[in-house]
Design an enzyme around this catalytic site. Structure first.
Site, PDB file in Angstrom:
ATOM      1  N   SER A  66       0.816  -1.213   0.000  1.00  0.00           N
ATOM      2  CA  SER A  66       0.000   0.000   0.000  1.00  0.00           C
ATOM      3  C   SER A  66       0.850   1.265   0.000  1.00  0.00           C
ATOM      4  CB  SER A  66      -0.940   0.017   1.214  1.00  0.00           C
ATOM      5  OG  SER A  66      -0.203   0.190   2.396  1.00  0.00           O
ATOM      6  N   LYS A 124       0.878   4.456   6.640  1.00  0.00           N
ATOM      7  CA  LYS A 124       0.218   5.313   5.653  1.00  0.00           C
ATOM      8  C   LYS A 124       0.756   6.737   5.745  1.00  0.00           C
ATOM      9  CE  LYS A 124      -3.018   2.378   4.142  1.00  0.00           C
ATOM     10  NZ  LYS A 124      -2.312   1.222   4.769  1.00  0.00           N
TER      11      LYS A 124
END
Lengths: 223, 223
Positions: free
Chosen positions: A123, A160
DNA sequence: AAGTATAGCATACAAATATACGGTTGTCAA
DNA sequence: TTGACAACCGTATATTTGTATGCTATACTT
């Protein structure tokens, strides 16, 4: 500074560093003499004096094994030299100038107890963080927008980007195939200050990249 | 094993480790005695004997400062713990289980003298190697196809994928905007075994990624 | 020619250091 | 009680180790 050293002096300095590294302590004068086949301590004395004069070592007067190596290669016994230039035409990559010595402790201020976390998934691939990488995490609850953070959401730790959207904290992946999500009930664990990867050998990566390029090329020529 | 140690013995062991860490060498018996306010070396002797008997240290007979600490906590004084799980709801990210201790030396077998090279440019960006990253290089002249290598070509060091094309060695970038080139007169310096990055905080990265996603999204909806 | 740095040799000596032997005072379990 | 430790003290001794002197030889610079 180190370039001023004689070949012999450099070898003696290397031996001292090696001793510290291998047996955990600097050598005695006689151990140095013995290692180089010298039959007199005096020889070692003069060399150490030269090394001290040139700023390569410091000596703790009176103390046994009182040799302290100065400079980058200081106390952290082992480190990986970071070179600025490597020269062609040398038998083994000649380290031209050692800019610094790579050491995780020094790099990521060890005082504040960072930890490492293995990344699962892709990700964050566009931020250069691949599956299997280790991220070095500095524990802190306050982070700035744009920083890469580790957050816990629904009992799972994720890496993230952090950003504010409409006054709400959001977690943004660096991969178009994933979606951003609000931090919500999740909590910030810390900030990613480093990435460490052990490169595994597999043809897969290269093939994937070549494949992507081909299809990309086809797409372009199709347009 | 360490649990068998007395409080005093543990403190002495700690002091020894601290000495090795701080001043680069183990203490002498008298330094230990002085640190703990003992007025006799004999006391230290008995403690060291006990520590040796219990397997906490080894002694190099006759040598000054001849104390060697045994066990995991040996010479690698500092390392960064690699955690498998971090738990939510803990005051400070509670390290749930430490899987290993991150240490560059251990990771990239230090014996064979690897070195680090700072990457300039983004020619390997698709392989997760960004501008400014440090690559850990294992010096070797023979490499396998698919490996990431450091080569010197025209007096410049470059990081590229290595592959064979029509029986000739080629250097392949991991960025569609760059071209592959034959190794030619260039020479292989070594193989990239690791990547280390210090993450700098800048909104730029995130903004770039968000921008790319937007344009990507527009392209998709246009199709 | 004189001075300085490098690289050795040999030897002497004092300080640092490990080691050995003997003793005292507690505590704790058998 | 006895024995076995832990934790100290004190002292003596042999070894290790750093330091100090003196000497030779070569190379290089001023």
């Amino acid at each position: 500074m180190r370039s001023e050293l004689t070949e012999k002096q450099r070898r003696i300095l290397d031996f001292i560093v090696e001793c510290i590294s291998d047996q955990g302590m600097p050598p005695t004068l006689r151990e140095i003499a013995q290692h180089f086949g010298m039959r007199s301590v005096r020889s070692v004395q003069t060399h150490l004096e030269a090394l001290e004069r040139k700023g390569a070592i410091r000596r703790l007067i009176g103390k046994s094994r009182g040799i302290e190596v100065i400079g980058q290669a200081r106390r952290r016994e082992r480190g990986i030299p970071v070179v600025g230039q490597i020269a062609a035409g040398r038998p083994i990559p000649a380290v031209e100038d050692v800019q610094e010595v790579l050491n995780l402790d020094v790099w990521f201020g060890r005082d504040e107890r960072p930890f490492a976390l293995r990344v699962q998934g892709d990700s964050m691939i566009e931020a250069g963080i691949l599956n299997g990488d280790l991220v070095i995490v500095q524990p802190q609850s306050m982070v700035q927008p744009g920083e890469i953070v580790v957050a816990i959401k629904e009992n799972e730790a994720t890496v993230k980007f952090f950003m504010m959207k409409e006054n709400q904290p959001w977690l943004v992946p660096a991969n178009a195939r994933y979606r951003s999500m609000p931090l919500g009930e999740g909590q910030i664990v810390g900030r990613v200050v480093g990435v460490v990867r052990r490169v595994k050998h597999s043809l897969h990566n290269l093939q994937e990249i070549l494949h992507r390029r081909e299809t990309d090329g086809q797409a372009r020529s199709a347009q």
